[in-house]
Motif scaffolding. Structure first.
Motif, mmCIF file in Angstrom:
data_model
loop_
_atom_site.group_PDB
_atom_site.id
_atom_site.type_symbol
_atom_site.label_atom_id
_atom_site.label_comp_id
_atom_site.label_asym_id
_atom_site.label_seq_id
_atom_site.Cartn_x
_atom_site.Cartn_y
_atom_site.Cartn_z
ATOM 1 N N LEU A 194 0.244 33.156 22.431
ATOM 2 C CA LEU A 194 1.084 31.990 22.784
ATOM 3 C C LEU A 194 2.525 32.048 22.548
ATOM 4 N N ARG A 195 3.024 32.946 21.760
ATOM 5 C CA ARG A 195 4.153 33.284 21.542
ATOM 6 C C ARG A 195 5.104 33.311 22.651
ATOM 7 N N ASN A 196 4.769 34.177 23.606
ATOM 8 C CA ASN A 196 5.487 34.393 24.779
ATOM 9 C C ASN A 196 5.594 33.179 25.850
ATOM 10 N N PRO A 197 4.453 32.542 25.992
ATOM 11 C CA PRO A 197 4.493 31.272 26.820
ATOM 12 C C PRO A 197 5.532 30.307 26.215
ATOM 13 N N LEU A 198 5.495 30.213 24.808
ATOM 14 C CA LEU A 198 6.358 29.352 24.271
ATOM 15 C C LEU A 198 7.648 29.541 24.369
ATOM 16 N N ASN A 199 8.348 31.095 24.407
ATOM 17 C CA ASN A 199 9.652 31.504 24.503
ATOM 18 C C ASN A 199 9.825 31.108 26.188
ATOM 19 N N TYR A 200 8.844 31.199 27.118
ATOM 20 C CA TYR A 200 9.435 30.782 28.583
ATOM 21 C C TYR A 200 9.591 29.359 28.467
ATOM 22 N N PHE A 201 8.533 28.684 28.129
ATOM 23 C CA PHE A 201 8.733 27.026 27.759
ATOM 24 C C PHE A 201 10.094 26.573 27.111
ATOM 25 N N THR A 202 10.514 27.199 26.161
ATOM 26 C CA THR A 202 11.685 26.886 25.624
ATOM 27 C C THR A 202 12.828 27.072 26.734
ATOM 28 N N LYS A 203 12.836 28.230 27.645
ATOM 29 C CA LYS A 203 13.822 27.959 28.598
ATOM 30 C C LYS A 203 13.599 27.198 29.916
ATOM 31 N N LYS A 218 -2.431 33.730 37.882
ATOM 32 C CA LYS A 218 -3.848 33.928 37.799
ATOM 33 C C LYS A 218 -4.221 32.415 37.635
ATOM 34 N N SER A 219 -5.225 31.839 38.349
ATOM 35 C CA SER A 219 -5.830 30.556 38.355
ATOM 36 C C SER A 219 -6.348 30.421 37.008
ATOM 37 N N THR A 220 -7.028 31.404 36.581
ATOM 38 C CA THR A 220 -7.981 31.316 35.279
ATOM 39 C C THR A 220 -7.136 31.629 33.992
ATOM 40 N N GLU A 221 -5.805 31.963 34.217
ATOM 41 C CA GLU A 221 -4.882 32.391 33.141
ATOM 42 C C GLU A 221 -4.470 31.212 32.186
ATOM 43 N N THR A 222 -4.940 31.196 31.020
ATOM 44 C CA THR A 222 -4.759 30.051 30.287
ATOM 45 C C THR A 222 -3.697 30.239 29.179
ATOM 46 N N THR A 223 -3.363 31.439 28.864
ATOM 47 C CA THR A 223 -2.146 31.972 28.051
ATOM 48 C C THR A 223 -0.932 31.337 28.535
ATOM 49 N N TYR A 224 -0.527 31.715 29.812
ATOM 50 C CA TYR A 224 0.570 31.311 30.390
ATOM 51 C C TYR A 224 0.712 30.054 31.226
ATOM 52 N N PHE A 225 -0.082 30.226 32.440
ATOM 53 C CA PHE A 225 0.021 29.097 33.350
ATOM 54 C C PHE A 225 -0.517 27.717 32.814
ATOM 55 N N SER A 226 -1.703 27.943 31.808
ATOM 56 C CA SER A 226 -2.212 26.600 31.542
ATOM 57 C C SER A 226 -1.534 25.950 30.346
ATOM 58 N N PHE A 227 -0.638 26.604 29.810
ATOM 59 C CA PHE A 227 0.103 26.033 28.699
ATOM 60 C C PHE A 227 0.585 24.805 28.682
#
Length: 543
Positions: free
Chosen positions: A92-101, A132-141
């Motif tokens: 979740l580090r990377n999704p968090l970095n994207y979310f910060t931006k 990916k609709s099932t992707e929880t790491t990025y898209f469902s964050f």
């Protein structure tokens, strides 16, 4: 839905709880914006995910102090409660970095989840993340984060909300080793709004009777029930007007959609729906079917549950030579605290979660035996999977003595802070502090013993050990020792006799011994000269 302004009015006091929570461990989480995975109170090591190595998670890019603390709280809570593993947090580090931006506001409380998800999805795609609709790491964050924050600030009774967290429901049957579902919750948001209150009212009647994981299964299958009808053109009010033809359509959709699945898998899509419909009809819900459910769904509609033949063929039972080597060497485990757990698994045949759920203040009882004129020891525990509040089974005196020693040691080490739930096999420090020892760690410890003692299977390779195989093996031992199936069912804590019957097999050696006892019955005789059968007079009245 509770008015947003009402929720916001409580925000200040609830935010104080966030700060208090982050102040744990001498304020490390509150004062530091970069959490080091290698510190002792965190993971005490770098985290490897695939070929990547991670050393920290960084919150410093979040400009709003309030938002930063709320997101820190989200991560710390999931870490402390064992809902996120070290690898999940690293991912979740990377999704968090994207979310910060991506997110520039000072709170998530007023955000609409669907609207922000659409924007978030587009943002990620524009930044090269494949959808990916099932992707929880990025898209469902964003969905997971918003659900958690809004739930925290929402002080309504838990069963009034659309997402129920096990921690907020008194009496929820949660196993010591954790619950299924993201964040340990049951989500009703996928249920059509028209039927949502009906489903929530129904779940309120079962949430403290069935295990949390079982309830999670039920909502998953009921979601399929609703989604299938709605996606095939049915609309609000369809349940009230259900006909046999509608159910026949549903049976076709289930069987066609899961044609490659076994009967056990498919049966739940029908049985859970029927149980739900029967209940709301008996309870006279406004949304109940007008036609009798027994005329809508027949018993024969539910596929007879059975274990997949391939599953049955898998190595469930530990071969006797392997079992003897394990039993003889178990005292050599490099983590001695797991020795009594293994012994109790062997003695009882209970699941690993059942043994780890034992509490030192009520796990052992002495019951008077009139026949033997003495007290016998019984192991007592909650079987959360099948909803048995307290199962008592006899254990041998030597095993009871071991349990007594474990109880005394645990009492000595336990405090209200490090073992508030009184687990018999408790972790006193680290991320699992206050929770039972990890089942995964027990498995790894036994596997190290297998390597150390060079315990090999018939193929000449190191034996591939599965913890649950101890349960299957003990069940088979009970059968071979002549114990009745119904008694085995009670000892193992099975919900149905059918499940116990799957274990009712004996080894070839025992089969031979039983067969050998029939040799002298002389049910027929053979003339070995002429190879002719000599008939035996079966009309004799002799005993």
């Amino acid at each position: 839905m509770r008015n947003l302004q009402e929720i916001k009015s409580d925000k200040q006091s609830k935010y104080g709880e966030v700060i208090e929570y982050l102040s744990q461990d001498n304020g490390y989480w509150l004062e530091n914006d970069k959490w080091d995975f290698e510190i002792e109170i965190f993971f005490n090591n770098v985290v490897k995910v695939g070929n990547a190595t991670y050393k920290h998670i960084d919150f410093s890019g979040i400009k709003s102090i309030n938002l930063k603390n709320e997101i820190k709280f989200f991560f710390l809570y999931h870490f402390k409660e064992g809902l996120f593993t070290n690898k999940v947090i690293a991912r979740l580090r990377n999704p968090l970095n994207y979310f910060t931006k991506f997110f520039k506001e000072d709170t998530l409380l007023r955000e609409d989840k669907e609207r922000i998800y659409s924007r978030w999805k587009l943002f990620l795609i524009n930044n090269g993340i494949k959808f990916k609709s099932t992707e929880t790491t990025y898209f469902s964050f964003t969905n997971i984060l918003i659900d958690f924050i809004k739930d925290f600030y929402d002080d309504r009774e838990e069963t009034e909300k659309d997402i129920w967290y096990s921690k907020n429901i008194v009496g929820a049957k949660v196993p010591a080793t954790g619950v299924h579902g993201a964040g340990g919750h049951i989500n009703f948001e996928s249920v059509p709004m028209y039927y949502r209150d009906t489903i929530k009212r129904y779940f309120k009647t079962i949430i403290t009777k069935k295990s949390w994981n079982h309830c999670h299964q039920i909502i998953s299958h009921l979601n399929y029930f609703f989604n299938t009808f709605y996606s095939n053109g049915y609309t609000d009010g369809f349940i009230e007007n259900l006909s046999r033809k509608d159910i026949e359509n549903y049976l076709y959709w289930v069987n066609n959609g899961y044609k490659d699945k076994n009967a056990t898998y498919k049966s739940k899509f029908i049985s859970y729906a029927r149980t739900f419909l029967e209940y709301i009809q008996m309870a006279q819900y406004d949304t109940a079917p007008k036609k009798e459910v027994s005329f809508l769904i027949f018993q024969d509609d539910i596929p007879k549950r059975e274990l997949n033949k391939d599953e049955v063929k898998k190595a469930k039972f530990i071969p006797e030579p392997i079992l003897k080597q394990l039993d003889n060497n178990i005292m050599a485990l490099d983590r001695p605290q797991f020795i009594p757990i293994y012994i109790l698994l062997r003695e009882t045949g209970w699941r690993g979660t059942d043994i780890l759920n034992l509490r030192y203040d009520n796990c052992l009882e002495q019951i008077w035996n009139n026949k033997e004129q003495k007290y016998n020891y019984y192991l007592c525990g909650e079987i959360t999977k099948t909803g048995i509040a307290q199962l008592k089974i006899p254990i041998r005196d030597k095993v009871a003595e071991m349990v007594i020693k474990a109880i005394d040691k645990t009492k000595e080490l336990s405090t209200e802070e490090n073992n508030p739930k009184k687990y018999l096999f408790n972790a006193y420090e680290g991320k699992l502090k206050g929770k039972p020892l990890a089942k995964a760690t027990l498995l790894k410890t036994i596997k190290r013993l297998i390597v150390q003692k060079d315990i090999k299977g018939t193929n000449g390779e190191l034996y591939h050990f599965r913890l649950h195989s101890l349960r299957h093996t003990r069940a088979k031992e009970y059968v071979e020792q002549g114990m009745g199936i119904s008694v085995i069912q009670q000892i193992l804590g099975h919900q149905s006799l059918q499940m116990t019957v799957h274990y009712a097999t004996v080894s070839e050696n025992v089969l031979y011994e039983k067969w050998k006892n029939t040799e002298d019955l002389e049910l027929f005789k053979v003339d070995t000269v002429n190879n002719e059968l000599i008939e035996v007079d079966s009309s004799s009245a002799e005993g």
